[in-house]
Design an enzyme around this catalytic site. Structure first.
Site, short mmCIF file in Angstrom:
data_model
loop_
_atom_site.label_atom_id
_atom_site.label_comp_id
_atom_site.label_asym_id
_atom_site.label_seq_id
_atom_site.Cartn_x
_atom_site.Cartn_y
_atom_site.Cartn_z
CG HIS A 9 34.02 -31.83 14.05
ND1 HIS A 9 34.28 -33.10 13.60
CD2 HIS A 9 34.25 -31.86 15.39
CE1 HIS A 9 34.66 -33.87 14.60
NE2 HIS A 9 34.65 -33.14 15.70
CB THR A 21 39.89 -36.89 18.19
OG1 THR A 21 39.53 -37.95 17.30
CG2 THR A 21 40.69 -35.85 17.41
CD GLU A 87 35.27 -34.04 21.95
OE1 GLU A 87 34.62 -33.58 22.91
OE2 GLU A 87 34.78 -34.81 21.10
NE ARG A 88 35.78 -36.68 28.77
CZ ARG A 88 35.21 -37.86 29.04
NH1 ARG A 88 34.25 -38.33 28.27
NH2 ARG A 88 35.61 -38.56 30.08
#
Length: 248
Positions: A9, A21, A87-88
């Site tokens: 992204h 994040t 995401e992780r």
């Protein structure tokens, strides 16, 4: 020869603020919107035309995907969204500034948290406002499926490998042109699988925002060629930006 395109992204608001994040659902920054438009234009200029898009459920990914498809003039395309491409989960680090965290704990510790394959991160408390179980996006997930923190190993073994084997790889093998839009660590997991990167070497891989990664794959989905849709100097600068995020 089969083709596969990966796209991180565009820059998010928290990327801009240099924050961890994870699953926090922040939007794109103005630069991130520009990066998404640029990625779409580059893919159109290179004559890509996708049959199916796989994407995570996070807002920054969804907006990037929508902008790219709009720039390419692609409508009524099959889109499959899954939390497995999220995401992780950065646990208790989510929301913290990476440079400030590096000053507090040391750059080496932050690098291990960010880039090592199996170094655990302090978990997010269940009563945190950022706990994913409170988000309607994950209402269908059982409590055991919702992470409080993840290593890259957790992401790869619990989410990416099953999703690759069950959803993405079959589509590529059928000859479909596939675009995957996701986040830095979910894409690092995919690259690890595709390229057979070792647990140790994966620590050195950084994926820049908004620059398409192109794979030419053989019938066994092994890479024959890999390249980025970006000028070498722009790519180098973008990778360095990601590398520098964890420095004090």
């Amino acid at each position: 020869m089969k083709k596969l395109v990966l796209l991180r992204h565009g820059e998010s608001v928290w990327n801009k603020e240099n924050r961890f994040t994870g699953w926090t659902d922040v939007d794109l920054s103005e630069k991130g919107v520009e990066e998404a438009h640029e990625a779409g234009k580059k893919l159109k200029e290179a004559h890509f035309h996708f049959d199916i898009v796989f994407a995570s459920v996070l807002k920054r990914v969804t907006r990037t995907m929508e902008i790219v498809l709009e720039e390419m003039g692609l409508e009524n395309i099959e889109i499959r969204k899954s939390w497995k491409l999220n995401e992780r989960h950065y646990g208790a680090l989510q929301g913290l500034n990476k440079s400030e965290t590096a000053r507090k704990y040391g750059e080496e510790q932050v690098k291990m948290w960010r880039r090592s394959y199996d170094t655990p991160i302090p978990p997010l408390p269940v009563d945190s406002p950022m706990y994913p179980g409170n988000d309607p996006l994950y209402k269908d997930l059982g409590k055991s499926e919702i992470p409080l923190s993840e290593t890259l190993k957790n992401v790869v073994e619990n989410r990416i490998i099953p999703y690759w084997n069950e959803e993405i790889a079959p589509a590529v093998k059928l000859g479909k042109m596939v675009l995957i839009v996701a986040s830095g660590n979910s894409l690092r997991g995919l690259v690890k699988i595709i390229e057979g990167i070792s647990d140790l070497e994966i620590a050195g891989l950084d994926i820049p925002t908004g620059i398409p990664i192109i794979y030419d794959l053989n019938d066994d989905l092994k890479p024959v060629k890999k390249y980025y849709l970006a000028a070498p100097d722009k790519l180098k600068k973008a990778v360095q930006t990601v590398e520098n995020q964890g420095k004090s």
